[in-house]
Design a protein around this motif. Structure first.
Motif, PDB file in Angstrom:
ATOM      1  N   ARG A 169       0.825  -1.105   0.043  1.00  0.00           N
ATOM      2  CA  ARG A 169       0.006  -0.100   0.006  1.00  0.00           C
ATOM      3  C   ARG A 169       0.793   1.055  -0.074  1.00  0.00           C
ATOM      4  O   ARG A 169       0.353   2.108  -0.717  1.00  0.00           O
ATOM      5  CB  ARG A 169      -1.035   0.018   1.366  1.00  0.00           C
ATOM      6  CG  ARG A 169      -2.281  -0.745   1.031  1.00  0.00           C
ATOM      7  CD  ARG A 169      -3.152  -0.576   1.837  1.00  0.00           C
ATOM      8  NE  ARG A 169      -3.082  -0.528   3.330  1.00  0.00           N
ATOM      9  CZ  ARG A 169      -2.930  -1.608   4.184  1.00  0.00           C
ATOM     10  NH1 ARG A 169      -3.784  -2.434   3.609  1.00  0.00           N
ATOM     11  NH2 ARG A 169      -2.828  -1.646   5.396  1.00  0.00           N
ATOM     12  N   GLU A 170       1.929   1.046   0.700  1.00  0.00           N
ATOM     13  CA  GLU A 170       2.933   2.277   0.985  1.00  0.00           C
ATOM     14  C   GLU A 170       3.588   2.465  -0.483  1.00  0.00           C
ATOM     15  O   GLU A 170       3.985   3.667  -0.845  1.00  0.00           O
ATOM     16  CB  GLU A 170       3.740   2.135   2.147  1.00  0.00           C
ATOM     17  CG  GLU A 170       4.371   3.273   2.552  1.00  0.00           C
ATOM     18  CD  GLU A 170       3.737   4.567   3.103  1.00  0.00           C
ATOM     19  OE1 GLU A 170       3.980   5.791   2.808  1.00  0.00           O
ATOM     20  OE2 GLU A 170       2.667   4.182   3.439  1.00  0.00           O
ATOM     21  N   ILE A 171       4.112   1.479  -0.969  1.00  0.00           N
ATOM     22  CA  ILE A 171       4.699   1.728  -2.236  1.00  0.00           C
ATOM     23  C   ILE A 171       3.859   2.080  -3.233  1.00  0.00           C
ATOM     24  O   ILE A 171       4.280   3.140  -4.090  1.00  0.00           O
ATOM     25  CB  ILE A 171       5.408   0.162  -2.649  1.00  0.00           C
ATOM     26  CG1 ILE A 171       6.513   0.021  -1.591  1.00  0.00           C
ATOM     27  CG2 ILE A 171       5.886   0.082  -3.923  1.00  0.00           C
ATOM     28  CD1 ILE A 171       6.711  -1.401  -1.603  1.00  0.00           C
ATOM     29  N   GLU A 172       2.721   1.731  -3.619  1.00  0.00           N
ATOM     30  CA  GLU A 172       1.841   2.050  -4.511  1.00  0.00           C
ATOM     31  C   GLU A 172       1.065   3.448  -4.356  1.00  0.00           C
ATOM     32  O   GLU A 172       1.094   4.100  -5.349  1.00  0.00           O
ATOM     33  CB  GLU A 172       0.727   1.219  -4.708  1.00  0.00           C
ATOM     34  CG  GLU A 172       1.106  -0.199  -5.438  1.00  0.00           C
ATOM     35  CD  GLU A 172      -0.240  -1.055  -5.322  1.00  0.00           C
ATOM     36  OE1 GLU A 172      -1.260  -0.692  -4.962  1.00  0.00           O
ATOM     37  OE2 GLU A 172      -0.123  -2.306  -5.865  1.00  0.00           O
ATOM     38  N   ALA A 173       1.271   3.906  -3.029  1.00  0.00           N
ATOM     39  CA  ALA A 173       0.832   5.256  -2.821  1.00  0.00           C
ATOM     40  C   ALA A 173       1.818   6.285  -3.038  1.00  0.00           C
ATOM     41  O   ALA A 173       1.573   7.507  -3.457  1.00  0.00           O
ATOM     42  CB  ALA A 173       0.593   5.353  -1.406  1.00  0.00           C
ATOM     43  N   ARG A 174       3.066   5.922  -3.153  1.00  0.00           N
ATOM     44  CA  ARG A 174       4.248   7.033  -3.361  1.00  0.00           C
ATOM     45  C   ARG A 174       5.432   6.536  -4.166  1.00  0.00           C
ATOM     46  O   ARG A 174       6.179   7.271  -4.087  1.00  0.00           O
ATOM     47  CB  ARG A 174       4.578   7.690  -1.944  1.00  0.00           C
ATOM     48  CG  ARG A 174       5.007   6.782  -0.944  1.00  0.00           C
ATOM     49  CD  ARG A 174       5.551   7.772   0.257  1.00  0.00           C
ATOM     50  NE  ARG A 174       5.867   6.725   1.441  1.00  0.00           N
ATOM     51  CZ  ARG A 174       7.171   6.564   1.766  1.00  0.00           C
ATOM     52  NH1 ARG A 174       8.163   7.215   1.125  1.00  0.00           N
ATOM     53  NH2 ARG A 174       7.645   5.788   2.692  1.00  0.00           N
ATOM     54  N   GLY A 175       5.571   5.217  -4.726  1.00  0.00           N
ATOM     55  CA  GLY A 175       6.930   4.719  -5.238  1.00  0.00           C
ATOM     56  C   GLY A 175       6.742   4.207  -6.534  1.00  0.00           C
ATOM     57  O   GLY A 175       7.710   3.917  -7.063  1.00  0.00           O
ATOM     58  N   LEU A 176       5.297   4.089  -7.262  1.00  0.00           N
ATOM     59  CA  LEU A 176       5.413   3.140  -8.513  1.00  0.00           C
ATOM     60  C   LEU A 176       6.352   3.710  -9.605  1.00  0.00           C
ATOM     61  O   LEU A 176       6.742   3.305 -10.266  1.00  0.00           O
ATOM     62  CB  LEU A 176       3.829   3.228  -8.900  1.00  0.00           C
ATOM     63  CG  LEU A 176       3.124   2.244  -8.199  1.00  0.00           C
ATOM     64  CD1 LEU A 176       1.600   2.243  -8.680  1.00  0.00           C
ATOM     65  CD2 LEU A 176       3.605   0.989  -8.241  1.00  0.00           C
ATOM     66  N   LYS A 177       6.578   5.260  -9.487  1.00  0.00           N
ATOM     67  CA  LYS A 177       7.283   5.991 -10.339  1.00  0.00           C
ATOM     68  C   LYS A 177       8.820   6.033 -10.170  1.00  0.00           C
ATOM     69  O   LYS A 177       9.317   6.844 -10.765  1.00  0.00           O
ATOM     70  CB  LYS A 177       6.612   7.293 -10.834  1.00  0.00           C
ATOM     71  CG  LYS A 177       5.410   6.921 -11.516  1.00  0.00           C
ATOM     72  CD  LYS A 177       4.710   8.438 -12.149  1.00  0.00           C
ATOM     73  CE  LYS A 177       3.092   8.142 -12.571  1.00  0.00           C
ATOM     74  NZ  LYS A 177       2.804   9.302 -13.141  1.00  0.00           N
ATOM     75  N   SER A 178       9.122   5.385  -9.038  1.00  0.00           N
ATOM     76  CA  SER A 178      10.514   5.620  -8.438  1.00  0.00           C
ATOM     77  C   SER A 178      11.526   5.009  -9.382  1.00  0.00           C
ATOM     78  O   SER A 178      11.402   3.968  -9.446  1.00  0.00           O
ATOM     79  CB  SER A 178      10.518   5.262  -7.110  1.00  0.00           C
ATOM     80  OG  SER A 178      12.001   5.477  -6.504  1.00  0.00           O
TER      81      SER A 178
END
Length: 338
Positions: A169-178
């Motif tokens: 949840r945390e990764i999809e909220a702020r990291g998918l384009k990292s």
């Protein structure tokens, strides 16, 4: 005359009923063909109509997934994952009775065995007959990391390990384009901090951007959870079958073989893998920004999700390309296989 006519009419009616009642035996495979068609949402019945093999696999997967998901979500408040008891020889203080046969446990030491996950006390012989109905007690679960996957989800009464849910949840909220997501490593010390937070606070662990601005720390903590599992997500029992499936040269046959082995996974492992593949598919959909495709993720997650039951460096090196290929196939065909 009227009575005779009525009798004749009744006889004719009965004969017609018998003719109508004659049921032709369906042709072999007809019922299966119709079932597959229903799963696909298409009509069959045209003479000579056949389903294309990949479509058959897709239909089979839809049926299998529906059945499996129905079993997994039979009760929204309780996930009936089967779990064996973790019995260990135990010395009881004071008189004790077997909780299976209700007979007294004789002796001064090692009178029986106790399940270290749920606390069930039984004779050693009785332990062979106890059903796989272990319901772990949270008081007995000391850690989140390094804990058997099924034990953890049973203790928390969840479909998947809460570490997986919270991190994704945390990764999809702020990291998918990292850029380099899952390939770039975070600081080891911070990853260990996240691990300790989950072990200490469970689902209340704070992994927000305020605590860990670098998303690579969260991805590192998720990968570490999978690496620390005593039984990998792709279990030791199914590992050889997955490797054999990866060696099949024909793409359609290989995909079908992978699908068949997936169904051999324990329910908690299957559900965790399904959820992770859905997430990794989302990662690949942002490839333009993060530069991570299914092949790259296969390289990262192959050894993380799969470990050979043989503790051999040579076997591990030999299997690495097949591990990568299996994860790549799971990601690229997530919508078909699960």
């Amino acid at each position: 005359m009227w009575g005779r006519g009525a009798v004749l009419s009744e006889q004719c009616w009965l004969e017609n009923e018998k003719k109508c009642a004659v049921v032709r035996k369906p042709k072999p495979g007809r019922k299966r063909q119709e079932l597959l068609a229903v799963a696909l949402g298409v009509k069959v019945g045209v003479r000579g109509a056949l389903l294309w093999p990949p479509l058959k696999l897709f239909a089979c997967s839809q049926i299998s997934s529906l059945v499996r998901r129905a079993a997994l979500t039979h009760n929204d408040n309780h996930f009936n994952y089967e779990k064996t008891h973790n019995f260990k020889v135990h010395t009881f203080r004071g008189p004790h009775w077997c909780e299976y046969c209700a007979n007294f446990m004789w002796g001064l030491i090692a009178q029986g065995v106790r399940c270290s996950d749920c606390g069930l006390n039984v004779h050693k012989q009785c332990s062979k007959h106890v059903p796989n109905d272990c319901q772990p007690d949270l008081k007995r679960i000391k850690k989140v990391y390094c804990c058997d996957l099924t034990t953890l989800v049973k203790a928390h009464n969840t479909q998947r390990p809460m570490v997986v849910d919270i991190c994704i949840r945390e990764i999809e909220a702020r990291g998918l384009k990292s850029e380099g997501l899952y390939r770039v490593s975070g600081f080891t010390e911070h990853i260990e901090d996240v691990k300790m937070a989950f072990d200490r606070d469970g689902e209340k662990a704070d992994i927000s951007a305020n605590m860990y601005p670098d998303i690579n720390i969260i991805t590192g903590a998720l990968k570490l959870y999978f690496r620390d599992l005593p039984i990998p997500v792709i279990t030791y029992d199914t590992y050889p079958k997955f490797i054999e499936a990866a060696k099949i040269s024909n793409a359609d046959e290989r995909l079908e073989a992978v699908h068949d082995v997936l169904l051999l996974l324990p329910p908690a492992h299957y559900e965790t893998l399904r959820y992770l593949m859905i997430h990794l598919r989302k990662v690949t959909m942002n490839e333009k920004d993060n530069f991570m495709n299914a092949e790259n993720l296969g390289i990262v997650f192959g050894p993380t999700l799969m470990r050979s039951p043989e503790d051999s460096t040579l076997t591990t090196l030999h299997d690495m390309r097949y591990q990568k290929l299996i994860v790549q196939i799971l990601i690229e065909n997530e919508d078909v296989l699960f």
